[in-house]
Motif scaffolding. Sequence first.
Motif, PDB file in Angstrom:
ATOM      1  N   PRO A   1      11.010  -4.317   5.720  1.00 31.49           N
ATOM      2  CA  PRO A   1      11.286  -3.006   6.325  1.00 31.49           C
ATOM      3  C   PRO A   1      10.063  -2.343   6.948  1.00 31.49           C
ATOM      4  O   PRO A   1      10.210  -1.515   7.862  1.00 31.49           O
ATOM      5  CB  PRO A   1      11.820  -2.187   5.139  1.00 31.49           C
ATOM      6  N   TRP A   2       8.853  -2.677   6.479  1.00 31.49           N
ATOM      7  CA  TRP A   2       7.666  -2.001   6.977  1.00 31.49           C
ATOM      8  C   TRP A   2       7.470  -2.162   8.486  1.00 31.49           C
ATOM      9  O   TRP A   2       7.185  -1.158   9.180  1.00 31.49           O
ATOM     10  CB  TRP A   2       6.433  -2.480   6.218  1.00 31.49           C
ATOM     11  N   PRO A   3       7.541  -3.353   9.109  1.00 28.38           N
ATOM     12  CA  PRO A   3       7.366  -3.442  10.568  1.00 28.38           C
ATOM     13  C   PRO A   3       8.368  -2.599  11.343  1.00 28.38           C
ATOM     14  O   PRO A   3       8.022  -2.047  12.405  1.00 28.38           O
ATOM     15  CB  PRO A   3       7.540  -4.940  10.858  1.00 28.38           C
ATOM     16  N   PHE A   4       9.580  -2.464  10.839  1.00 29.69           N
ATOM     17  CA  PHE A   4      10.578  -1.642  11.534  1.00 29.69           C
ATOM     18  C   PHE A   4      10.222  -0.157  11.434  1.00 29.69           C
ATOM     19  O   PHE A   4      10.378   0.586  12.411  1.00 29.69           O
ATOM     20  CB  PHE A   4      11.959  -1.908  10.944  1.00 29.69           C
ATOM     21  N   LEU A   5       9.735   0.248  10.263  1.00 29.17           N
ATOM     22  CA  LEU A   5       9.304   1.642  10.126  1.00 29.17           C
ATOM     23  C   LEU A   5       8.106   1.935  11.029  1.00 29.17           C
ATOM     24  O   LEU A   5       8.035   2.997  11.667  1.00 29.17           O
ATOM     25  CB  LEU A   5       8.943   1.931   8.668  1.00 29.17           C
ATOM     26  N   LEU A   6       7.160   1.009  11.098  1.00 29.99           N
ATOM     27  CA  LEU A   6       5.994   1.192  11.954  1.00 29.99           C
ATOM     28  C   LEU A   6       6.397   1.229  13.428  1.00 29.99           C
ATOM     29  O   LEU A   6       5.888   2.073  14.198  1.00 29.99           O
ATOM     30  CB  LEU A   6       4.994   0.063  11.697  1.00 29.99           C
ATOM     31  N   ALA A   7       7.311   0.359  13.835  1.00 25.64           N
ATOM     32  CA  ALA A   7       7.778   0.366  15.224  1.00 25.64           C
ATOM     33  C   ALA A   7       8.504   1.662  15.547  1.00 25.64           C
ATOM     34  O   ALA A   7       8.376   2.201  16.666  1.00 25.64           O
ATOM     35  CB  ALA A   7       8.691  -0.835  15.466  1.00 25.64           C
TER      36      ALA A   7
ATOM     37  N   VAL B   1       0.857  -1.182   0.000  1.00 26.47           N
ATOM     38  CA  VAL B   1       0.000   0.000   0.000  1.00 26.47           C
ATOM     39  C   VAL B   1       0.893   1.230   0.000  1.00 26.47           C
ATOM     40  O   VAL B   1       1.789   1.350   0.847  1.00 26.47           O
ATOM     41  CB  VAL B   1      -0.930  -0.002   1.227  1.00 26.47           C
ATOM     42  N   MET B   2       0.659   2.110  -0.957  1.00 26.35           N
ATOM     43  CA  MET B   2       1.466   3.316  -1.128  1.00 26.35           C
ATOM     44  C   MET B   2       2.933   2.985  -1.408  1.00 26.35           C
ATOM     45  O   MET B   2       3.822   3.793  -1.171  1.00 26.35           O
ATOM     46  CB  MET B   2       1.357   4.233   0.086  1.00 26.35           C
ATOM     47  N   GLY B   3       3.179   1.767  -1.855  1.00 24.72           N
ATOM     48  CA  GLY B   3       4.539   1.354  -2.158  1.00 24.72           C
ATOM     49  C   GLY B   3       5.397   1.096  -0.942  1.00 24.72           C
ATOM     50  O   GLY B   3       6.586   0.789  -1.071  1.00 24.72           O
ATOM     51  N   VAL B   4       4.822   1.194   0.261  1.00 27.86           N
ATOM     52  CA  VAL B   4       5.597   1.056   1.500  1.00 27.86           C
ATOM     53  C   VAL B   4       5.016  -0.020   2.407  1.00 27.86           C
ATOM     54  O   VAL B   4       5.715  -0.930   2.852  1.00 27.86           O
ATOM     55  CB  VAL B   4       5.660   2.406   2.256  1.00 27.86           C
ATOM     56  N   MET B   5       3.744   0.073   2.692  1.00 25.18           N
ATOM     57  CA  MET B   5       3.084  -0.821   3.642  1.00 25.18           C
ATOM     58  C   MET B   5       2.926  -2.215   3.025  1.00 25.18           C
ATOM     59  O   MET B   5       2.216  -2.396   2.033  1.00 25.18           O
ATOM     60  CB  MET B   5       1.717  -0.254   4.032  1.00 25.18           C
ATOM     61  N   ALA B   6       3.595  -3.189   3.606  1.00 21.53           N
ATOM     62  CA  ALA B   6       3.536  -4.563   3.100  1.00 21.53           C
ATOM     63  C   ALA B   6       2.201  -5.204   3.465  1.00 21.53           C
ATOM     64  O   ALA B   6       1.756  -5.134   4.608  1.00 21.53           O
ATOM     65  CB  ALA B   6       4.683  -5.379   3.675  1.00 21.53           C
TER      66      ALA B   6
END
Length: 349
Positions: A158-164, A124-129
Amino acid sequence: MRLVFRLALAVSLSCTALLTSPCALVAQESVASAVVVASADLPELPQPKIAAAPESVAPELSAQQTPAPPAQPAPQQTPASTPAQTPTAQGSSSSQTAAPETDAEKSAHDKAEEQLKAQEKQRVMGVMATFNTTSNKDALPLSSGQKFKLFFKSETDPWPFLLAGAVAGIGLAEDSYPAWGQGAQGYAKHFGAAYSDAFIGNFFGNAVLTSLLHEDPRYFQKGSGPVVKRALWAAASSVWCRRDNGKFGPNYANVVGNLIGAAISDTYYPASQRTVGNTITNGFTVTAQGVIGAEIIEFWPDLVRHHKQKQAEKLAKRQAQGDAQGTGEKKAAPKAGQGTQQNENQNQQ
């Protein structure tokens, strides 16, 4: 006495054997001589006499007596070209049926693996897996190994790390846990707690319990229909899921997995937060956050289509305006040419 008696008995038996053996030999010799004499007195057998046949009859008799050689069977023609043609025909037929047989023999595990690889490209949006999402209503069930693989693929993206990192920044700004302090150390504790919450909850909710309870960890997009039904469908996905047998039922794995993750998180959260009420609240909070994520995943394709449609309409409008301007310029150009020609004609006159 017993020993002497035994010796005497043995000696007597041996003597008796020695005395009787010559008599037996003499008897055998007499019988043999009698047989020889009897065979000598027998008369000789008469020999059959065959009269000589005349010479004229001899060839006929010899022709009749000599057996005719057996007729040799006609050699069967061995089809030399058949063996050579058979492998070729078989090879061509096997090559023609190789592709459909290969597709038919593909196991459900291999096909499910292909579907998983296609899901790994979804964002989603090229970022959210959104690897745990599928729009295929006929998607094959996953094996236990594939469920664990999907979990690790999602959590190492990378998405879970960005969200965290975002959650840790908000928690640090709000000073949610004063015992952790501020600065880099406080941010690191917030970051580690946020990522651990997601990792542990998804480990039990999307891998362990789904394998034990035979539940599918993926969200099945509805994709079409009234907006209200789709919104309710996405909201219910946190407590209602598809099972490996294709039917739908309660999503025990997700709810229980979030509660287990909240209980384990009490080991690294401040002691003031280690209460039963906070544990239950944290577990259901994560479940509610899953509802928000499902809503975004459900309606994001519609937002993308709407945006593309608006862009296409704007582009078509600009092209239409450009074509209209070009047509107007072309019409104005001949008029200007005619005016200059008239002026030249007037000057000449």
